[in-house]
Design a protein around this motif. Sequence first.
Motif, PDB file in Angstrom:
ATOM      1  N   ASP A   1      -0.676   3.120 -17.578  1.00  0.00           N
ATOM      2  CA  ASP A   1      -0.428   3.052 -19.024  1.00  0.00           C
ATOM      3  C   ASP A   1      -1.458   3.860 -19.802  1.00  0.00           C
ATOM      4  OD1 ASP A   1       1.747   1.415 -18.617  1.00  0.00           O
ATOM      5  OD2 ASP A   1       0.602  -0.446 -18.835  1.00  0.00           O
ATOM      6  N   SER A   2      -2.724   3.723 -19.384  1.00  0.00           N
ATOM      7  CA  SER A   2      -3.778   4.465 -20.075  1.00  0.00           C
ATOM      8  C   SER A   2      -3.588   5.976 -19.905  1.00  0.00           C
ATOM      9  CB  SER A   2      -5.147   4.032 -19.540  1.00  0.00           C
ATOM     10  OG  SER A   2      -6.186   4.794 -20.113  1.00  0.00           O
ATOM     11  N   ILE A   3      -3.268   6.399 -18.663  1.00  0.00           N
ATOM     12  CA  ILE A   3      -3.053   7.828 -18.417  1.00  0.00           C
ATOM     13  C   ILE A   3      -1.861   8.333 -19.222  1.00  0.00           C
ATOM     14  CG2 ILE A   3      -2.361   9.492 -16.646  1.00  0.00           C
ATOM     15  CD1 ILE A   3      -3.999   7.914 -14.656  1.00  0.00           C
ATOM     16  N   GLU A   4      -0.782   7.543 -19.261  1.00  0.00           N
ATOM     17  CA  GLU A   4       0.398   7.966 -20.019  1.00  0.00           C
ATOM     18  C   GLU A   4       0.078   8.130 -21.496  1.00  0.00           C
ATOM     19  OE1 GLU A   4       5.034   6.542 -20.796  1.00  0.00           O
ATOM     20  OE2 GLU A   4       3.580   5.184 -19.865  1.00  0.00           O
ATOM     21  N   ASN A   5      -0.669   7.166 -22.037  1.00  0.00           N
ATOM     22  CA  ASN A   5      -1.021   7.264 -23.456  1.00  0.00           C
ATOM     23  C   ASN A   5      -1.899   8.479 -23.732  1.00  0.00           C
ATOM     24  OD1 ASN A   5       0.401   4.902 -24.009  1.00  0.00           O
ATOM     25  ND2 ASN A   5      -1.391   3.592 -23.668  1.00  0.00           N
ATOM     26  N   GLN A   6      -2.874   8.711 -22.847  1.00  0.00           N
ATOM     27  CA  GLN A   6      -3.753   9.865 -23.049  1.00  0.00           C
ATOM     28  C   GLN A   6      -2.997  11.183 -22.911  1.00  0.00           C
ATOM     29  OE1 GLN A   6      -7.244   9.622 -20.588  1.00  0.00           O
ATOM     30  NE2 GLN A   6      -7.679   7.499 -21.157  1.00  0.00           N
ATOM     31  N   ILE A   7      -2.083  11.250 -21.926  1.00  0.00           N
ATOM     32  CA  ILE A   7      -1.312  12.485 -21.759  1.00  0.00           C
ATOM     33  C   ILE A   7      -0.407  12.723 -22.960  1.00  0.00           C
ATOM     34  CG2 ILE A   7       0.536  13.532 -20.385  1.00  0.00           C
ATOM     35  CD1 ILE A   7      -0.734  12.377 -17.912  1.00  0.00           C
ATOM     36  N   ARG A   8       0.193  11.657 -23.472  1.00  0.00           N
ATOM     37  CA  ARG A   8       1.050  11.822 -24.654  1.00  0.00           C
ATOM     38  C   ARG A   8       0.217  12.261 -25.866  1.00  0.00           C
ATOM     39  NH1 ARG A   8       6.070  10.154 -23.576  1.00  0.00           N
ATOM     40  NH2 ARG A   8       6.415   8.589 -21.946  1.00  0.00           N
ATOM     41  N   GLU A   9      -0.975  11.682 -25.982  1.00  0.00           N
ATOM     42  CA  GLU A   9      -1.830  12.097 -27.090  1.00  0.00           C
ATOM     43  C   GLU A   9      -2.250  13.554 -26.943  1.00  0.00           C
ATOM     44  OE1 GLU A   9      -5.076   9.412 -27.187  1.00  0.00           O
ATOM     45  OE2 GLU A   9      -3.893   7.670 -27.845  1.00  0.00           O
ATOM     46  N   LEU A  10      -2.600  13.930 -25.705  1.00  0.00           N
ATOM     47  CA  LEU A  10      -2.985  15.329 -25.469  1.00  0.00           C
ATOM     48  C   LEU A  10      -1.804  16.266 -25.696  1.00  0.00           C
ATOM     49  CD1 LEU A  10      -5.218  14.963 -22.273  1.00  0.00           C
ATOM     50  CD2 LEU A  10      -5.974  15.462 -24.605  1.00  0.00           C
ATOM     51  N   ALA A  11      -0.599  15.826 -25.277  1.00  0.00           N
ATOM     52  CA  ALA A  11       0.576  16.659 -25.489  1.00  0.00           C
ATOM     53  C   ALA A  11       0.850  16.834 -26.980  1.00  0.00           C
ATOM     54  CB  ALA A  11       1.789  16.043 -24.787  1.00  0.00           C
ATOM     55  N   GLU A  12       0.722  15.730 -27.728  1.00  0.00           N
ATOM     56  CA  GLU A  12       0.934  15.838 -29.172  1.00  0.00           C
ATOM     57  C   GLU A  12      -0.123  16.728 -29.817  1.00  0.00           C
ATOM     58  OE1 GLU A  12       0.919  11.877 -30.583  1.00  0.00           O
ATOM     59  OE2 GLU A  12       2.857  11.321 -29.667  1.00  0.00           O
ATOM     60  N   LEU A  13      -1.395  16.568 -29.350  1.00  0.00           N
ATOM     61  CA  LEU A  13      -2.457  17.402 -29.888  1.00  0.00           C
ATOM     62  C   LEU A  13      -2.224  18.868 -29.530  1.00  0.00           C
ATOM     63  CD1 LEU A  13      -5.174  17.694 -31.301  1.00  0.00           C
ATOM     64  CD2 LEU A  13      -6.297  17.200 -29.111  1.00  0.00           C
TER      65      LEU A  13
ATOM     66  N   ILE B   1       0.833  -1.201   0.000  1.00  0.00           N
ATOM     67  CA  ILE B   1       0.000   0.000   0.000  1.00  0.00           C
ATOM     68  C   ILE B   1       0.868   1.251   0.000  1.00  0.00           C
ATOM     69  CG2 ILE B   1      -1.734   1.276   1.312  1.00  0.00           C
ATOM     70  CD1 ILE B   1      -2.805  -1.364   2.334  1.00  0.00           C
ATOM     71  N   ILE B   2       1.952   1.230   0.807  1.00  0.00           N
ATOM     72  CA  ILE B   2       2.878   2.368   0.828  1.00  0.00           C
ATOM     73  C   ILE B   2       3.532   2.538  -0.534  1.00  0.00           C
ATOM     74  CG2 ILE B   2       5.009   3.227   1.865  1.00  0.00           C
ATOM     75  CD1 ILE B   2       4.195   1.832   4.443  1.00  0.00           C
ATOM     76  N   GLU B   3       3.927   1.426  -1.156  1.00  0.00           N
ATOM     77  CA  GLU B   3       4.504   1.503  -2.496  1.00  0.00           C
ATOM     78  C   GLU B   3       3.505   2.098  -3.479  1.00  0.00           C
ATOM     79  OE1 GLU B   3       5.734  -2.396  -3.539  1.00  0.00           O
ATOM     80  OE2 GLU B   3       7.535  -2.377  -2.286  1.00  0.00           O
ATOM     81  N   ALA B   4       2.236   1.698  -3.363  1.00  0.00           N
ATOM     82  CA  ALA B   4       1.215   2.254  -4.257  1.00  0.00           C
ATOM     83  C   ALA B   4       1.033   3.746  -4.025  1.00  0.00           C
ATOM     84  CB  ALA B   4      -0.114   1.511  -4.046  1.00  0.00           C
ATOM     85  N   ALA B   5       1.048   4.179  -2.738  1.00  0.00           N
ATOM     86  CA  ALA B   5       0.899   5.614  -2.446  1.00  0.00           C
ATOM     87  C   ALA B   5       2.071   6.411  -3.002  1.00  0.00           C
ATOM     88  CB  ALA B   5       0.779   5.816  -0.937  1.00  0.00           C
ATOM     89  N   GLU B   6       3.302   5.893  -2.795  1.00  0.00           N
ATOM     90  CA  GLU B   6       4.479   6.608  -3.308  1.00  0.00           C
ATOM     91  C   GLU B   6       4.481   6.624  -4.828  1.00  0.00           C
ATOM     92  OE1 GLU B   6       7.693   4.514  -1.556  1.00  0.00           O
ATOM     93  OE2 GLU B   6       7.499   5.489   0.422  1.00  0.00           O
ATOM     94  N   THR B   7       4.094   5.521  -5.441  1.00  0.00           N
ATOM     95  CA  THR B   7       4.041   5.477  -6.901  1.00  0.00           C
ATOM     96  C   THR B   7       2.981   6.433  -7.433  1.00  0.00           C
ATOM     97  OG1 THR B   7       4.733   3.156  -6.810  1.00  0.00           O
ATOM     98  CG2 THR B   7       3.793   3.945  -8.876  1.00  0.00           C
ATOM     99  N   SER B   8       1.830   6.498  -6.769  1.00  0.00           N
ATOM    100  CA  SER B   8       0.785   7.436  -7.186  1.00  0.00           C
ATOM    101  C   SER B   8       1.264   8.878  -7.092  1.00  0.00           C
ATOM    102  CB  SER B   8      -0.462   7.243  -6.320  1.00  0.00           C
ATOM    103  OG  SER B   8      -0.951   5.929  -6.408  1.00  0.00           O
ATOM    104  N   ALA B   9       2.006   9.177  -5.990  1.00  0.00           N
ATOM    105  CA  ALA B   9       2.529  10.541  -5.846  1.00  0.00           C
ATOM    106  C   ALA B   9       3.520  10.871  -6.963  1.00  0.00           C
ATOM    107  CB  ALA B   9       3.198  10.693  -4.477  1.00  0.00           C
ATOM    108  N   ARG B  10       4.379   9.936  -7.293  1.00  0.00           N
ATOM    109  CA  ARG B  10       5.344  10.176  -8.387  1.00  0.00           C
ATOM    110  C   ARG B  10       4.628  10.309  -9.732  1.00  0.00           C
ATOM    111  NH1 ARG B  10       9.768   5.576  -8.097  1.00  0.00           N
ATOM    112  NH2 ARG B  10      10.410   6.693  -9.990  1.00  0.00           N
ATOM    113  N   LEU B  11       3.576   9.506  -9.910  1.00  0.00           N
ATOM    114  CA  LEU B  11       2.809   9.612 -11.147  1.00  0.00           C
ATOM    115  C   LEU B  11       2.105  10.958 -11.227  1.00  0.00           C
ATOM    116  CD1 LEU B  11       1.824   8.086 -13.701  1.00  0.00           C
ATOM    117  CD2 LEU B  11      -0.129   7.305 -12.351  1.00  0.00           C
ATOM    118  N   ALA B  12       1.546  11.414 -10.090  1.00  0.00           N
ATOM    119  CA  ALA B  12       0.886  12.715 -10.069  1.00  0.00           C
ATOM    120  C   ALA B  12       1.875  13.851 -10.282  1.00  0.00           C
ATOM    121  CB  ALA B  12       0.150  12.908  -8.743  1.00  0.00           C
ATOM    122  N   ALA B  13       3.157  13.646  -9.878  1.00  0.00           N
ATOM    123  CA  ALA B  13       4.181  14.672 -10.061  1.00  0.00           C
ATOM    124  C   ALA B  13       4.705  14.741 -11.484  1.00  0.00           C
ATOM    125  CB  ALA B  13       5.341  14.435  -9.095  1.00  0.00           C
TER     126      ALA B  13
END
Length: 555
Positions: free
Chosen positions: A278-290, A239-251
Amino acid sequence: MTATTPTRTHSSPWRAPRQWPDAAMAAWRHSMRFRATAITMLCTSLAIFIICVVMALVIRSDLFESRKDEALHNARLSVSQAQNLLDSGQVGDDRAAVAALWGETQRVLGRAASTDRIVGFFAEAEGDGFAPSGFRSLRPFPALSNELRTRVITVPGRQAWQSVELPQDDGTTTAGIVVGQLLTIHDVGNYEIYMAYDLADADETLLFVQRTLWFAGITLVGLIAVISWLVLRSVSTPIIEAAETSARLAAGDLEVRLPVRGEDELATLGRSFNAMADSIENQIRELAELSLVQQRFVSDVSHELRTPLTTIRLAAEMINDQKDDFDPTTARTAELLHTQVQRFELLLSDLLEISRYDAGSVQLEIEATSLAQLAEEIVDELRPLAAVHDTELRMVAPGGYSPVDMDPRRVRRVLRNLVGNAIEHGEGKPVVITVDSNQHAVAVGVRDFGLGLRPEDVDRVFDRFWRADPSRTRTIGGTGLGLSIALGDAKLHGGTLEVWSELGVGTNFVLTIPRTDATPHGQGPVPLEPQETLADLGDLTQPIVVPDDRDGGRS
């Protein structure tokens, strides 16, 4: 001489006993593992305490009953043997024979009883014959209560007992029990026989059992705490790993993923989280490209429009210069064409500037500039516009004279936008421009006393193309991008552009620029929420006097 930098040491909050309550409260709030372990230990300790107390009481009761029954049985057996001896003796009136029989009875009692604490008292006589006296124990004997002696005398053939404190040879006392019963010598009388039994061995056994119970309970609590900590650690670590990973993903770290181990529920959670990432990364990359495509489109279109727009502007200026030769309708058309072409050119310039901000290609041209002088120039430049709106511009500059590194073109554009908006929305009331400074920053505030904004509109005032009142006609040709660009210019300088507004009171914009590269902190030179009202203005305007000696002037 080189100064020595002191080394900072971070001590644990658990080292000082006075800090334990604060450390425990902090751990309770922030650590699920600590909280769950503490609750488990508390509940387990309470349960074990109740069990140990109940078991100790039960064992104590059973042990006492066992020793009491043993003492009663032993006393009954010894008195029975002594009574049998007395019943079989034929002594008649022979005093010597009676004394001998009584002496033998005492020896039988001593041999049959499991105690050497035995006393006898003469109770009542039968006939006029000789009655031997009672006897006493050589060992210390406890005091007998009247209730016990009364029960022994009034209930012949029955045993009576009483718990007592048994005195020892060294003067101490231990737990004990006294058993009493009548012994009868025919034709002589009845005797009260009392036997005291020491229960010290029972107390020692009970103490040993209690110590064993408490030791086992404390050991069990410790084992449960360790087991709970280990189990919770195995659950909370993912759970701690998930929280830290979520924070890094949000950053913004889009590459981070959760490690997946096994096939249990936590592994399923990890796979689901990674799929979501993966889905968020793909959408962000698509939005960044757009977004990049849109930025390029705006930039390319703006650049492509500049050439035909320049031609149209020149043609519109030529037509507008000759409007006096046209009929009124054509002249008005030529004037509108010239005005709208100018506005379109301003919009195109703002769009190009916005595209540079989006692309991150904006460069500052830094010069040491007096913010007070810039504000005075903008005030002089916009006085004709203020006269058209019947608005008085008032300048207050207690500070801000000393030069500060800034891009004067961009700061001038910010001030022009703020003062122009204040004139347009000031409802003909005075507009106050305040310039001041401190050791950290310089600032300028533009205050109007117009209609003001609603609280929900204040948060959107810097949005692109946003207007508080869409039905209101612009009188100075605004594009809806001015405040957004002004906010970008302020951030480029490492400063801030803030707004305060209240319906029916007015609006105040404050631009703050730091003297160094550090972000301004604390109270700025110009307060965001103004204190004065329209009635308090009076003769507020102060002349701008720039000292010849810059170092001697106020900053």
